[in-house]
Design a protein around this motif. Sequence first.
Motif, PDB file in Angstrom:
ATOM      1  N   ILE A  65       0.846  -1.205   0.000  1.00  0.00           N
ATOM      2  CA  ILE A  65       0.000   0.000   0.000  1.00  0.00           C
ATOM      3  C   ILE A  65       0.880   1.254   0.000  1.00  0.00           C
ATOM      4  CG2 ILE A  65      -1.698   1.311   1.346  1.00  0.00           C
ATOM      5  CD1 ILE A  65      -2.877  -1.384   2.250  1.00  0.00           C
ATOM      6  N   ARG A  69       1.117   4.135  -2.936  1.00  0.00           N
ATOM      7  CA  ARG A  69       0.899   5.563  -2.678  1.00  0.00           C
ATOM      8  C   ARG A  69       1.831   6.426  -3.530  1.00  0.00           C
ATOM      9  NH1 ARG A  69      -3.021   8.088  -1.812  1.00  0.00           N
ATOM     10  NH2 ARG A  69      -3.556   7.562   0.317  1.00  0.00           N
ATOM     11  N   PHE A  77      -7.464   5.944  -0.688  1.00  0.00           N
ATOM     12  CA  PHE A  77      -7.296   4.505  -0.488  1.00  0.00           C
ATOM     13  C   PHE A  77      -8.205   4.076   0.669  1.00  0.00           C
ATOM     14  CE2 PHE A  77      -2.473   4.129  -1.805  1.00  0.00           C
ATOM     15  CZ  PHE A  77      -2.802   4.507  -3.097  1.00  0.00           C
ATOM     16  N   ASP A  78      -9.071   3.141   0.395  1.00  0.00           N
ATOM     17  CA  ASP A  78      -9.857   2.520   1.460  1.00  0.00           C
ATOM     18  C   ASP A  78      -9.221   1.153   1.719  1.00  0.00           C
ATOM     19  OD1 ASP A  78     -11.873   1.690   3.183  1.00  0.00           O
ATOM     20  OD2 ASP A  78     -13.103   0.902   1.535  1.00  0.00           O
ATOM     21  N   CYS A  79      -8.500   1.043   2.819  1.00  0.00           N
ATOM     22  CA  CYS A  79      -7.786  -0.207   3.104  1.00  0.00           C
ATOM     23  C   CYS A  79      -8.705  -1.128   3.901  1.00  0.00           C
ATOM     24  CB  CYS A  79      -6.516   0.075   3.901  1.00  0.00           C
ATOM     25  SG  CYS A  79      -5.465   1.277   3.097  1.00  0.00           S
ATOM     26  N   ALA A  96       1.098   5.217   4.520  1.00  0.00           N
ATOM     27  CA  ALA A  96       0.584   5.651   3.204  1.00  0.00           C
ATOM     28  C   ALA A  96      -0.323   6.871   3.329  1.00  0.00           C
ATOM     29  CB  ALA A  96      -0.170   4.493   2.539  1.00  0.00           C
ATOM     30  N   LYS A  97      -0.253   7.535   4.470  1.00  0.00           N
ATOM     31  CA  LYS A  97      -1.106   8.708   4.693  1.00  0.00           C
ATOM     32  C   LYS A  97      -0.858   9.767   3.621  1.00  0.00           C
ATOM     33  CE  LYS A  97      -0.061   9.792   8.854  1.00  0.00           C
ATOM     34  NZ  LYS A  97       0.135  10.120  10.242  1.00  0.00           N
ATOM     35  N   LEU A 108      -6.643   8.533   3.231  1.00  0.00           N
ATOM     36  CA  LEU A 108      -6.380   7.165   3.693  1.00  0.00           C
ATOM     37  C   LEU A 108      -7.394   6.735   4.750  1.00  0.00           C
ATOM     38  CD1 LEU A 108      -4.416   4.778   3.376  1.00  0.00           C
ATOM     39  CD2 LEU A 108      -3.077   5.734   5.265  1.00  0.00           C
ATOM     40  N   GLN A 109      -8.020   5.626   4.498  1.00  0.00           N
ATOM     41  CA  GLN A 109      -8.992   5.086   5.444  1.00  0.00           C
ATOM     42  C   GLN A 109      -8.606   3.668   5.837  1.00  0.00           C
ATOM     43  OE1 GLN A 109     -13.285   6.091   5.438  1.00  0.00           O
ATOM     44  NE2 GLN A 109     -13.484   4.122   4.426  1.00  0.00           N
ATOM     45  N   MET A 135      -5.662   8.561  10.271  1.00  0.00           N
ATOM     46  CA  MET A 135      -6.452   7.981   9.173  1.00  0.00           C
ATOM     47  C   MET A 135      -7.940   8.093   9.471  1.00  0.00           C
ATOM     48  SD  MET A 135      -4.279   4.513   8.340  1.00  0.00           S
ATOM     49  CE  MET A 135      -4.031   3.955  10.007  1.00  0.00           C
TER      50      MET A 135
END
Length: 555
Positions: A65, A69, A77-79, A96-97, A108-109, A135
């Motif tokens: 991830i 980025r 990004f929805d992780c 990855a913020k 980033l979530q 996040m």
Amino acid sequence: MAGLCGSFKACHCCTARIGPSVLDCDTAMLATEAARALRAGADYLHLDVMDGNFVPAISFGANVIGKLRAHHPKVFFDCHMMVAKPEEQVEQVAQAKAIHPDTKKNLLQFTFHIETTESRGKTQEVIDLVKQNGMLVGLALNPATPVEHVLPYLDQVDMALVMTVVPGKGGQSFMVDMMEKVRHVRAKYPEKDIEVDGGVKVHTVDEAAKAGANMIVSGTGVYKVEDMALAISTMKRSVELYGNGLTEDKLSPLRYDKDLAGYAACDQCAWASYHPSQCLVDLVHWIPPIRRSNAGAFLDTPVPTDDLPPPAARRAAQVAARFLVQLGAPSEDVAKWSVDPEATLPSSTGSTGSGVASKASAMLRRNVTLFNGNEGEESKASEHKEHKEDDYDPSKLLSHEDTSKAHEEQDDYDPSKILNHGEEGKEHKEDDYDPSKILSGHGDEGKAHEEDDYDPMKILNHGDETKETGHEGEHAGEHGKEGEVVHGEKKEDPLKDVVVDPDSGHILDGKSGQEIDPLTGEVVDDGSYIDEGTGLAIDPYQGRLYDPVTGQGND
Ligand SMILES: O=C(CO)[C@H](O)[C@H](O)COP(=O)(O)O
């Protein structure tokens, strides 16, 4: 705010967003595959992290991830953390913020499953930890989990994810009975993002949209369909229609892959290009030092449509940026140098500043030298004439143009000249550059350059060899063997009678169908041979059968 649309109780004003799940794409090409979906209209990426514990499969983790980025700095990004102990991964994923530079939105979530925390009494702790790490928080629930389990936490989270399949793999059937949960949450939270994930496709999305979901995850429904842009735009319209209550005339337009021809044509490098065949994959096949490397390695953010057609300068810089990465420059640096590509192109004075084009020039020069086996020559060359690295002009490297002619303006920089021996006296207009012809043949080279007249066949074409070169003494000697190969005595144009394999971009001998090296004209022995019975060429290594004249084959 609820009730805008009237006809559906689920009506809300949450933005319709489509997030392709990358599970079902070619994950070996993750950045490229992500870009393909983004160009086709995806609003965000749904990244499925699987640990082989909470679910049987293992996909990828925080490290990937973070790498992704770098390729997509402005994408949400929805992780989706399908992991047994999400708290152990919070800090790593937070690497990855990113904040969108214009909207200032958090990109980033971290979405974790309540099933992994509630029984351990850790749900609140994980929510807090995710927030402390900067996040957004998503809370997911499996089909078997009653919606009541998440309700106590929804005030504190940014998104509720209602799973519409049992998590673990793509391509399963949509569980329509999960829509009751969506309706329940939507009724209580008209302004909260609600995501559905699993089995959502163009024919199931309406159910989710009517129930009130506004974030639509779709894996096989995006990656395994014929027209990705059509699938994405159709799903988005469904949410706009049934969720936001928009009338038909206000819906986002339907988009088709063919509308994106310039963007989506090259799946391998996914370079947003003005013309389909202007992509890097085509170009690298013509540049020996890099043509055998992976063209898909570098990708920046999508070029917005209002850049079409991009000015020649921008295109040149884009090519240069990719050269750089292909040649080993860190993509972060390239991104920095690319900030204002037009301002960093070689100027009329030949002084190139410190931007992307000049860096590419210097690196290309080094690599061309190395490629031709004359590593030692390079230092001699630099003694010969004082070359500042940034002063290097690639147009002079392999070109026969009259370099005494002043570059008249910044946009006068014509990447065609990088390796071009063509009609030098002619005026190049900005849009002269048409790499579409890379694969299209030699064209009429004596003709004046008009729009689209640029013929990239000349990139390595010796054209009018008898012409005074103007700078051979200045450069050919400096580059040793490279000079020999390119600037040597008049020789038969190795590209006469060749065809280009439209699939691989390889240059093939028109008669034998064998791949040839465009610089030397020599056959690159790939073991192909002509089957006497059928007259077709056979590539035994790739199992490829193709017409030796057109290059078209069974793949
Ligand atoms: O979380 C997932 C599986 O656990 C995936 O996001 C989901 O399966 C997407 O794929 P598809 O749309 O094909 O069902």
